[in-house]
Enzyme design. Structure first.
Site, PDB file in Angstrom:
ATOM      1  CG  ASN B 381      -2.048   1.270   1.162  1.00 12.90           C
ATOM      2  OD1 ASN B 381      -2.139   1.819   0.312  1.00 12.90           O
ATOM      3  ND2 ASN B 381      -3.116   0.927   1.787  1.00 12.90           N
ATOM      4  CG  ASP B 382       1.670   3.136   3.635  1.00 20.00           C
ATOM      5  OD1 ASP B 382       0.664   3.339   3.276  1.00 20.00           O
ATOM      6  OD2 ASP B 382       2.044   2.783   4.847  1.00 20.00           O
ATOM      7  CB  VAL B 383       6.012   0.451  -0.882  1.00 20.77           C
ATOM      8  CG1 VAL B 383       6.697   0.342   0.518  1.00 20.77           C
ATOM      9  CG2 VAL B 383       5.322  -0.828  -1.281  1.00 20.77           C
TER      10      VAL B 383
END
Lengths: 93, 459
Positions: B381-383
């Site tokens: 998600n964040d990456v």
């Protein structure tokens, strides 16, 4: 004088350590971490020496230290080997 | 005899250096680990030659510790590797703390340098111990993976550090009368390890684990000064330095400074980005996803922690084999901090027999992302959050990401619309070329693979 020598070794080791792990490909980050983690179990050497302490409490501390350091050493090396055994190239098999 | 022992220590220090060097290359890594293990064995055997040891109890300690370590290493699943490494690390820190403590019991009137070393050995050893245990508890989900914050957290931490330092200074000046102070220092350090790690979120664990690894090396180094032993100093310093380098790599991959990590409180995002997310979420069925994949000639998988949770690595490899049979080029883009420890995804994919040549880093794949037909995001998600590139107000802004939003089509496999561990919304889900494939990652991937199988059987 002994302490000065040990300090000398320490300072040189810092530079050696920083040079040694310069560029490591990311797939080796985990094995490198768990492999160096196993090396930090070197405190087992101090733990073994500590069992020479006379008196019950000193021995208890020494034995506990031996046991925990051994977990670190044995577990660390075995788990690293297990991981590295899985790394394969597409060329073989 | 002393000469033999010391010469053995020199040899084992050399073996550690070679072992670590060899661990840095894929071709030699396994042998490197073996070399360093031989160095350890040599150091242990040499130490046993010291006179006056309590061999009965040593055997008890070695057998118990060896059995536990062997069992744990053999039984652990690859998906549980981060928490296992944390536990091993914790026991190393604890051992160094005990060595420092025991040395004071042996000689309650050590010289100045030795008492300073005892102080550092118990301080850093204890922090590495409880810090690693908390990291384990978070990773094994024995406690919440979310940051635990309370009011006045920073002042409390500062007070404990300050208290430990003051008591430490008094201890160092008057060791014989300060046993009580040493015990308080141990207690404070144990508490400090807990407090240092609880405010850190699950997604930041790669940094915590490599930092704790570094600490346990520093603890061994301090124990080396305590017993005036050169092999402990060399080995401890090497581990401390390599752990610090790894920590630094992780920090760069997350766009955080090392100072930010050391003074904790990170991972606790309090301000969300203010950029308005526009567009709508477009779900896709597995069947439609299959048709798109069937026509693709270049596919990139982007795994994250979700792949580890769903244990989907074998299913992913199966699907990748189908895609390759279908003529597509398959690669895996691995973000350095994907998962819960450095290199987590690489280990899981290696377990599923993915050849490591297919694993690429963000910098290798980002420049040619426009040429990728399908990017399949599995539980990351964040990456892959484009806000890191586009939204200057986002807490993620500046973090290097994998630009899957620039691929022709992006599939996001996800259980629900919940944001990632950072708690930041992901505009990727609303992009026009993004399709959401909701459900368990393993089930979704397996369904896609069986679509390929059926098609192959029908042909």
């Amino acid at each position: 004088m002994t302490m000065l020598l040990l300090l000398f070794i320490f300072v040189l080791s810092i530079f050696l350590g920083l040079e040694l792990i310069g560029k490591v490909p990311s797939q080796l980050h985990t094995p490198l971490m768990s492999g160096s983690n196993a090396i930090s179990g070197i405190s087992i050497v101090g733990a073994l020496a500590a069992t020479a302490i006379h008196g019950t409490f000193g021995t208890i501390l020494g034995v506990l230290a031996v046991a925990f350091a051994t977990i670190n050493v044995i577990g660390g090396y075995l788990v690293t080997d297990r991981m590295l055994a899985m790394f394969k190239t597409g060329k073989k098999d | 005899m002393d000469t033999v022992i010391n010469l053995s220590y020199i040899v084992s220090a050399t073996l550690f250096v070679f072992g670590l060097k060899m661990l840095g290359r894929v071709e030699t890594a396994r042998r490197g680990n073996m070399v360093s293990a031989i160095g350890m064995l040599l150091a242990i055997v040499a130490t046993l030659l010291l006179g006056g040891l309590d061999y009965t109890w040593i055997i008890v300690g070695l057998v118990v510790g060896g059995a536990v370590g062997w069992w744990a290493a053999a039984a652990v699943k690859m998906t549980q590797m981060p928490e296992m490494v944390a536990l091993f690390n914790g026991s190393g820190g604890l051992a160094s703390m005990l060595v420092g403590w025991a040395e004071y019991i042996r000689d309650p009137n050590p010289d100045l340098v030795t008492s300073i070393a005892i102080f550092f050995a118990v301080l850093v050893g204890a922090v590495a111990f409880t810090g690693s245990v908390i990291a384990w508890a978070k990773l094994a989900e024995r406690m919440t993976g979310k940051p635990i914050l309370f009011k006045g957290q920073q002042p409390v931490n500062a007070l404990i550090v300050g208290g430990a330092l003051v008591l430490g200074i008094i201890f160092v000046i008057t060791p014989p009368t300060s046993y009580g102070l040493l015990l308080i220092v141990i207690l404070l350090s144990l508490i400090l390890g807990v407090l240092a790690v609880i405010p850190i979120g699950g997604a930041d664990m790669p940094i915590v684990i490599s930092l704790m690894n570094s600490y346990s090396g520093v603890a061994a180094l301090a124990a080396g000064f305590v017993i005036q032993n050169n092999v402990l100093i060399v080995a401890g310093t090497l581990v401390g330095a390599s752990g610090l380098i790894l920590t630094n790599i992780m920090c760069k991959a997350m766009n955080r400074s090392l100072a930010n990590v050391l003074f904790s409180g990170f991972g606790a995002v309090t301000t969300a980005g203010t950029m308005k997310v526009e567009g709508e979420v477009k779900p896709i069925t597995a069947e439609d996803a299959y048709y798109i994949l069937e026509a693709a000639s270049s596919v990139i998988f982007v795994p994250g922690y979700g792949m580890a949770v769903a244990q989907a690595q074998h299913a992913v490899k199966e699907l990748a084999d189908m895609l390759e049979k279908n003529g597509a080029e398959v690669r895996y883009a691995i973000h350095p901090v994907a998962g819960r420890m450095p290199g987590h995804m690489n280990v899981l994919l290696a377990e599923a027999n993915v050849p490591y040549e297919q694993l690429v880093e963000p910098d290798d794949v980002n420049p040619t992302m426009e040429l990728v037909d399908v990017a399949v995001v599995i539980g990351a998600n964040d990456v892959v959050n484009p806000a890191a590139r586009e939204d200057t107000t986002s807490p993620l802004y500046g973090m290097p990401i994998i630009n899957v939003d620039q691929a022709r089509t992006t599939f996001v496999l996800k259980r629900s619309m919940n944001p990632g561990f950072s708690g930041v919304d992901n505009p990727l889900f609303f992009k026009p070329n993004t399709r959401m494939l909701f459900g368990d990652a393993k089930t979704s991937i397996s369904t896609l693979a069986s679509e390929f199988k059926e098609a192959a059987a029908a042909a």
